[in-house]
Design a protein around this motif. Structure first.
Motif, PDB file in Angstrom:
ATOM      1  N   LEU A 140       8.105 -23.120 -29.774  1.00  0.00           N
ATOM      2  CA  LEU A 140       8.996 -23.661 -28.742  1.00  0.00           C
ATOM      3  C   LEU A 140      10.113 -22.674 -28.432  1.00  0.00           C
ATOM      4  N   ALA A 141      10.587 -22.007 -29.488  1.00  0.00           N
ATOM      5  CA  ALA A 141      11.645 -21.011 -29.282  1.00  0.00           C
ATOM      6  C   ALA A 141      11.179 -19.917 -28.325  1.00  0.00           C
ATOM      7  N   ALA A 142       9.912 -19.519 -28.473  1.00  0.00           N
ATOM      8  CA  ALA A 142       9.372 -18.444 -27.637  1.00  0.00           C
ATOM      9  C   ALA A 142       9.233 -18.865 -26.176  1.00  0.00           C
ATOM     10  N   LEU A 143       9.283 -20.157 -25.899  1.00  0.00           N
ATOM     11  CA  LEU A 143       9.275 -20.641 -24.516  1.00  0.00           C
ATOM     12  C   LEU A 143      10.702 -20.796 -23.999  1.00  0.00           C
ATOM     13  N   ILE A 144      11.549 -21.356 -24.832  1.00  0.00           N
ATOM     14  CA  ILE A 144      12.922 -21.635 -24.413  1.00  0.00           C
ATOM     15  C   ILE A 144      13.700 -20.350 -24.165  1.00  0.00           C
ATOM     16  N   ILE A 145      13.273 -19.267 -24.798  1.00  0.00           N
ATOM     17  CA  ILE A 145      13.944 -17.981 -24.603  1.00  0.00           C
ATOM     18  C   ILE A 145      13.986 -17.606 -23.118  1.00  0.00           C
ATOM     19  N   SER A 146      13.094 -18.163 -22.324  1.00  0.00           N
ATOM     20  CA  SER A 146      13.097 -17.869 -20.886  1.00  0.00           C
ATOM     21  C   SER A 146      14.382 -18.315 -20.205  1.00  0.00           C
ATOM     22  N   GLN A 147      15.038 -19.314 -20.739  1.00  0.00           N
ATOM     23  CA  GLN A 147      16.303 -19.713 -20.150  1.00  0.00           C
ATOM     24  C   GLN A 147      17.456 -18.860 -20.673  1.00  0.00           C
ATOM     25  N   TYR A 148      17.162 -17.982 -21.606  1.00  0.00           N
ATOM     26  CA  TYR A 148      18.144 -16.997 -22.067  1.00  0.00           C
ATOM     27  C   TYR A 148      18.028 -15.733 -21.207  1.00  0.00           C
ATOM     28  N   GLY A 149      16.840 -15.150 -21.180  1.00  0.00           N
ATOM     29  CA  GLY A 149      16.664 -13.879 -20.477  1.00  0.00           C
ATOM     30  C   GLY A 149      15.555 -13.860 -19.448  1.00  0.00           C
ATOM     31  N   ASP A 166       4.696 -14.533 -32.527  1.00  0.00           N
ATOM     32  CA  ASP A 166       4.479 -13.325 -33.332  1.00  0.00           C
ATOM     33  C   ASP A 166       4.854 -12.053 -32.555  1.00  0.00           C
ATOM     34  N   ALA A 167       4.525 -12.026 -31.257  1.00  0.00           N
ATOM     35  CA  ALA A 167       4.842 -10.831 -30.470  1.00  0.00           C
ATOM     36  C   ALA A 167       6.364 -10.651 -30.333  1.00  0.00           C
ATOM     37  N   TYR A 168       7.088 -11.730 -30.208  1.00  0.00           N
ATOM     38  CA  TYR A 168       8.553 -11.677 -30.146  1.00  0.00           C
ATOM     39  C   TYR A 168       9.110 -11.239 -31.507  1.00  0.00           C
ATOM     40  N   PHE A 169       8.547 -11.804 -32.552  1.00  0.00           N
ATOM     41  CA  PHE A 169       9.028 -11.526 -33.913  1.00  0.00           C
ATOM     42  C   PHE A 169       8.933 -10.047 -34.243  1.00  0.00           C
ATOM     43  N   VAL A 170       7.836  -9.418 -33.848  1.00  0.00           N
ATOM     44  CA  VAL A 170       7.624  -8.038 -34.274  1.00  0.00           C
ATOM     45  C   VAL A 170       8.743  -7.127 -33.762  1.00  0.00           C
ATOM     46  N   ASP A 171       9.283  -7.436 -32.573  1.00  0.00           N
ATOM     47  CA  ASP A 171      10.364  -6.602 -32.025  1.00  0.00           C
ATOM     48  C   ASP A 171      11.762  -7.125 -32.324  1.00  0.00           C
ATOM     49  N   HIS A 172      11.886  -8.432 -32.550  1.00  0.00           N
ATOM     50  CA  HIS A 172      13.238  -9.000 -32.649  1.00  0.00           C
ATOM     51  C   HIS A 172      13.474  -9.827 -33.907  1.00  0.00           C
ATOM     52  N   THR A 173      12.471  -9.949 -34.748  1.00  0.00           N
ATOM     53  CA  THR A 173      12.568 -10.796 -35.937  1.00  0.00           C
ATOM     54  C   THR A 173      13.086 -12.172 -35.501  1.00  0.00           C
ATOM     55  N   ALA A 174      14.116 -12.676 -36.133  1.00  0.00           N
ATOM     56  CA  ALA A 174      14.641 -13.976 -35.695  1.00  0.00           C
ATOM     57  C   ALA A 174      15.939 -13.800 -34.925  1.00  0.00           C
ATOM     58  N   GLY A 175      16.065 -12.633 -34.310  1.00  0.00           N
ATOM     59  CA  GLY A 175      17.235 -12.415 -33.467  1.00  0.00           C
ATOM     60  C   GLY A 175      17.054 -13.074 -32.122  1.00  0.00           C
ATOM     61  N   VAL A 176      18.129 -13.129 -31.337  1.00  0.00           N
ATOM     62  CA  VAL A 176      18.067 -13.727 -30.002  1.00  0.00           C
ATOM     63  C   VAL A 176      18.191 -12.594 -28.994  1.00  0.00           C
ATOM     64  N   TYR A 177      17.122 -12.365 -28.226  1.00  0.00           N
ATOM     65  CA  TYR A 177      17.065 -11.222 -27.313  1.00  0.00           C
ATOM     66  C   TYR A 177      16.802 -11.716 -25.891  1.00  0.00           C
ATOM     67  N   PRO A 178      17.498 -11.177 -24.905  1.00  0.00           N
ATOM     68  CA  PRO A 178      17.292 -11.654 -23.537  1.00  0.00           C
ATOM     69  C   PRO A 178      15.980 -11.183 -22.924  1.00  0.00           C
ATOM     70  N   THR A 179      14.984 -12.063 -23.011  1.00  0.00           N
ATOM     71  CA  THR A 179      13.680 -11.774 -22.437  1.00  0.00           C
ATOM     72  C   THR A 179      13.126 -13.062 -21.864  1.00  0.00           C
ATOM     73  N   ALA A 180      12.096 -12.930 -21.025  1.00  0.00           N
ATOM     74  CA  ALA A 180      11.401 -14.123 -20.547  1.00  0.00           C
ATOM     75  C   ALA A 180      10.339 -14.520 -21.565  1.00  0.00           C
ATOM     76  N   ALA A 181       9.809 -15.734 -21.432  1.00  0.00           N
ATOM     77  CA  ALA A 181       8.745 -16.188 -22.330  1.00  0.00           C
ATOM     78  C   ALA A 181       7.533 -15.268 -22.237  1.00  0.00           C
ATOM     79  N   SER A 182       7.383 -14.597 -21.096  1.00  0.00           N
ATOM     80  CA  SER A 182       6.254 -13.681 -20.913  1.00  0.00           C
ATOM     81  C   SER A 182       6.427 -12.391 -21.697  1.00  0.00           C
ATOM     82  N   GLY A 183       7.645 -12.168 -22.220  1.00  0.00           N
ATOM     83  CA  GLY A 183       7.914 -10.919 -22.929  1.00  0.00           C
ATOM     84  C   GLY A 183       8.593  -9.897 -22.041  1.00  0.00           C
ATOM     85  N   PHE A 184       8.719 -10.215 -20.759  1.00  0.00           N
ATOM     86  CA  PHE A 184       9.344  -9.321 -19.793  1.00  0.00           C
ATOM     87  C   PHE A 184      10.855  -9.339 -20.014  1.00  0.00           C
TER      88      PHE A 184
END
Lengths: 189, 198
Positions: free
Chosen positions: B21-30, B94-112
């Motif tokens: 769910l976090a990997a989807l909600i991140i879209s409203q961050y970045g 997993d794809a988000y984790f490999v670059d950001h671990t459990a940090g909060v990074y401004p990206t879309a859910a697509s990884g963009f």
């Protein structure tokens, strides 16, 4: 929200709907029930007053090619502050939930934090409303009232839970740095 | 100038972790219609606004969106705390984790990663406010979509609040546009650009 279209982009009206001379009264080709015909007569009369360069909204002769959002009326109905925070707006008129929303989990208990959040939210909402309704004297008076209340509420909150601003004085030590921060687990009790 | 207040606008208390769910909600961050884009758009547009109500409106809403950015970051942070080896392998996370671990990074859910191309500052009063109306609707739809995808009541409670704010902002931007129009040439609102012409 209403969006007017230019006359050029609207399809031409059917001949049964428009009379030959712009100022002639409208005559339907098939009989319509009395209220609908009255409405059409009124609209036609208004249209003939407009120059042909205007569109129609509630109210006649609206300028076209411009997005139109109705202004919220003065002195609008309000929720109480706690309910407002739960719903996400102070104004029932702007409360339009999505069908997938679950029942709110806003705590039944009145913590100092939840009370302050509710008051600050009402202040936010009123401030935003006043930005586009600066002449609403009643809203302005309420806004200042809430701000005064808020100043007291803040002092009480800070005595128990620590400073809200880095510049709030916390005699003895620099409590500003203390956990929890707002994003931490336990930062929203 | 910006002052930080050490509390959220609305409480965020997530009981259960959920990396997917976090990997989807991140879209409203970045993401393209997220809070970072919203705050930067409004705080940037305000400089070329000619009327004080609009300077106030864009500053006020832009600032509130920064508070919302903080709330989304908080949700993602709380959804991804204390993860175990299985959690981090969750598909989508997993794809988000490999670059950001459990940090909060401004990206879309697509990884963009967040991109300013998702926002506009046209320097024209009507164009900018109309853009803002669209932006609020897109944000609202994104929150609708999150509500479809999530069945966590703690998360949905916050999302529903943020969604309601977008509707209110839309109303205020519409009102701002009306107020502006009242000061423009009645016969032809496009005659000049009040953000640029004297």
């Amino acid at each position: 929200m209403y969006i007017e279209q230019t006359m050029a982009s609207r399809p031409p009206m059917a001949s049964s709907e428009v009379s030959a001379a712009p100022s002639a009264p409208f005559t339907p080709s098939t009989p319509a029930p009395a209220p609908a015909r009255m409405m059409r007569d009124m609209m036609a009369a208004n249209e003939s007053k407009c120059t042909g360069k205007n569109g129609r909204l509630p109210g006649s002769c609206a300028p076209m090619v411009f997005p139109y959002v109705p202004m919220q009326g003065q002195n609008p109905q309000r929720y109480d502050n706690r309910e407002a925070l739960q719903r996400g707006t102070l104004f029932p008129g702007l409360d339009l939930p999505f069908h997938r929303e679950l029942k709110t989990r806003f705590p039944a208990a009145n913590t100092h934090l939840s009370e302050l959040m509710a008051l600050d939210f009402a202040i936010d909402e009123l401030g935003l409303y006043l930005t586009t309704h600066r002449d609403d004297q009643e809203a302005l008076a309420l806004y200042w009232n809430y701000i005064r209340l808020g100043q007291e509420g803040r002092k009480k909150y800070e005595e128990m839970h620590g400073p809200l601003l880095q510049t709030d004085i916390t005699e003895g030590s620099f409590k500003w740095l203390d956990d929890p921060w707002p994003w931490d687990e336990g930062g929203n009790k | 100038m910006f002052v930080y207040e050490k509390k959220l606008q609305y409480p965020v208390r997530i009981s259960n972790t959920n990396p997917k769910l976090a990997a989807l909600i991140i879209s409203q961050y970045g993401g393209p219609d997220g809070e970072l884009g919203a705050s930067l758009r409004y705080l940037s547009q305000r400089y070329s606004m000619p009327y004080p109500e609009l300077k106030g409106l864009l500053t006020d809403i832009g600032t509130e969106e920064l508070g919302h950015l903080e709330m989304i970051g908080t949700i993602v942070h709380q959804l991804t705390r204390n993860l175990n080896e299985d959690d981090i392998k969750t598909a989508g996370f997993d794809a988000y984790f490999v670059d950001h671990t459990a940090g909060v990074y401004p990206t879309a859910a697509s990884g963009f990663p967040w991109n300013a191309a998702s926002m506009a500052v046209k320097g024209d009063l009507i164009a900018d406010l109309t853009e803002d109306l669209a932006a609020e609707q897109k944000a609202r739809v994104t929150y609708d979509n999150i509500l479809r995808l999530s069945d966590d009541p703690d998360v949905n409670d916050v999302i529903k609040f943020l969604r309601a704010r977008e509707i209110v902002h839309f109303q205020r931007f519409g009102e701002g546009l009306r107020l502006a129009k009242e000061r423009m040439d009645e016969k032809n609102i496009y005659y000049i650009n009040p953000s640029f012409d004297a």
